[in-house]
Design a protein around this motif. Sequence first.
Motif, PDB file in Angstrom:
ATOM      1  N   ASN A 275      30.207  56.009  14.653  1.00  0.00           N
ATOM      2  CA  ASN A 275      29.779  56.690  13.439  1.00  0.00           C
ATOM      3  C   ASN A 275      30.335  55.967  12.215  1.00  0.00           C
ATOM      4  OD1 ASN A 275      29.124  58.418  11.382  1.00  0.00           O
ATOM      5  ND2 ASN A 275      30.184  60.196  12.230  1.00  0.00           N
ATOM      6  N   LEU A 276      29.498  55.195  11.552  1.00  0.00           N
ATOM      7  CA  LEU A 276      29.904  54.443  10.366  1.00  0.00           C
ATOM      8  C   LEU A 276      30.093  55.338   9.146  1.00  0.00           C
ATOM      9  CD1 LEU A 276      27.564  51.368  10.829  1.00  0.00           C
ATOM     10  CD2 LEU A 276      30.039  51.417  11.147  1.00  0.00           C
ATOM     11  N   ASN A 277      29.755  56.601   9.267  1.00  0.00           N
ATOM     12  CA  ASN A 277      29.891  57.558   8.169  1.00  0.00           C
ATOM     13  C   ASN A 277      30.926  58.634   8.499  1.00  0.00           C
ATOM     14  OD1 ASN A 277      27.756  56.461   6.502  1.00  0.00           O
ATOM     15  ND2 ASN A 277      26.374  57.207   8.090  1.00  0.00           N
ATOM     16  N   HIS A 278      31.902  58.281   9.319  1.00  0.00           N
ATOM     17  CA  HIS A 278      32.896  59.265   9.750  1.00  0.00           C
ATOM     18  C   HIS A 278      33.539  59.937   8.543  1.00  0.00           C
ATOM     19  CE1 HIS A 278      36.136  61.112  11.979  1.00  0.00           C
ATOM     20  NE2 HIS A 278      35.484  60.791  13.085  1.00  0.00           N
TER      21      HIS A 278
ATOM     22  N   PRO B 273      38.350  59.141   6.185  1.00  0.00           N
ATOM     23  CA  PRO B 273      38.229  57.861   5.489  1.00  0.00           C
ATOM     24  C   PRO B 273      39.011  56.721   6.143  1.00  0.00           C
ATOM     25  CG  PRO B 273      39.532  59.409   4.187  1.00  0.00           C
ATOM     26  CD  PRO B 273      38.974  60.169   5.351  1.00  0.00           C
TER      27      PRO B 273
ATOM     28  N   ARG C 111      37.022  55.835   9.260  1.00  0.00           N
ATOM     29  CA  ARG C 111      35.777  55.204   8.807  1.00  0.00           C
ATOM     30  C   ARG C 111      36.019  53.741   8.428  1.00  0.00           C
ATOM     31  NH1 ARG C 111      34.002  58.702   5.111  1.00  0.00           N
ATOM     32  NH2 ARG C 111      35.174  57.719   3.444  1.00  0.00           N
ATOM     33  N   SER C 112      37.116  53.463   7.725  1.00  0.00           N
ATOM     34  CA  SER C 112      37.389  52.076   7.327  1.00  0.00           C
ATOM     35  C   SER C 112      37.674  51.200   8.544  1.00  0.00           C
ATOM     36  CB  SER C 112      38.538  52.006   6.322  1.00  0.00           C
ATOM     37  OG  SER C 112      39.767  52.337   6.937  1.00  0.00           O
TER      38      SER C 112
ATOM     39  N   ILE D 179      36.332  51.732  11.623  1.00  0.00           N
ATOM     40  CA  ILE D 179      35.046  51.574  12.298  1.00  0.00           C
ATOM     41  C   ILE D 179      34.142  50.618  11.520  1.00  0.00           C
ATOM     42  CG2 ILE D 179      32.933  52.773  13.009  1.00  0.00           C
ATOM     43  CD1 ILE D 179      34.731  55.249  13.548  1.00  0.00           C
ATOM     44  N   GLU D 180      34.235  50.623  10.204  1.00  0.00           N
ATOM     45  CA  GLU D 180      33.401  49.735   9.387  1.00  0.00           C
ATOM     46  C   GLU D 180      33.771  48.263   9.569  1.00  0.00           C
ATOM     47  OE1 GLU D 180      34.037  51.295   5.461  1.00  0.00           O
ATOM     48  OE2 GLU D 180      32.292  52.614   5.585  1.00  0.00           O
ATOM     49  N   ASP D 181      34.969  47.995  10.033  1.00  0.00           N
ATOM     50  CA  ASP D 181      35.402  46.612  10.251  1.00  0.00           C
ATOM     51  C   ASP D 181      34.678  46.061  11.489  1.00  0.00           C
ATOM     52  OD1 ASP D 181      36.889  44.251  11.088  1.00  0.00           O
ATOM     53  OD2 ASP D 181      38.544  44.966   9.834  1.00  0.00           O
ATOM     54  N   ARG D 182      33.906  45.040  11.276  1.00  0.00           N
ATOM     55  CA  ARG D 182      33.108  44.427  12.348  1.00  0.00           C
ATOM     56  C   ARG D 182      33.967  44.056  13.554  1.00  0.00           C
ATOM     57  NH1 ARG D 182      31.269  38.939  13.288  1.00  0.00           N
ATOM     58  NH2 ARG D 182      29.172  38.976  14.185  1.00  0.00           N
TER      59      ARG D 182
ATOM     60  N   ARG E 132      34.320  46.931  16.060  1.00  0.00           N
ATOM     61  CA  ARG E 132      33.138  47.159  16.894  1.00  0.00           C
ATOM     62  C   ARG E 132      32.977  46.059  17.942  1.00  0.00           C
ATOM     63  NH1 ARG E 132      31.402  47.866  11.702  1.00  0.00           N
ATOM     64  NH2 ARG E 132      29.775  46.283  11.851  1.00  0.00           N
TER      65      ARG E 132
END
Length: 140
Positions: free
Chosen positions: A13-16, A19, A22-23, A25-28, A31
């Motif tokens: 979930n990129l919109n967790h 915060p 989320r930051s 998970i947003e890091d490639r 993933r």
Amino acid sequence: MNGGGGTLNLAPNLNHRDPVLRSIIEDRRFRIALSLAINRNEMNEVGYFGLGKAMQNAPPSTSLYYVPEYESAYTQYDPGAANLLLDEMGLDKRDRRGVRIRPDGKPIQIFIDSASMVGNMQLIELVAEYWSAVGVKTDV
């Protein structure tokens, strides 16, 4: 027919709403690390009697948009490389249980939400074990 039957796709979930998580998970790299931590050969044996093919969710070979490199990107099982990526992100500290510590000092924990009718829950449990093994506590 180019159906998706028999596939197991997981998407973080990129919109967790958290915060900090989320930051992460947003890091490639995070993933990619999760992908590398999955033992797709074992999952293939357990869930598909060895008949499946490890691949990313990518256009099929019959598509005009097919790219072989996309299909096989980060599908090799390499928990060592996964650990290195997570360390590189700054998630190199762990608690006494081996769970990685987030930048805010909390242990990192993610949840896989799934309906039991979606597919083989045993495979989803395996993914949770693989991710937990690299220090990303995962519950289903």
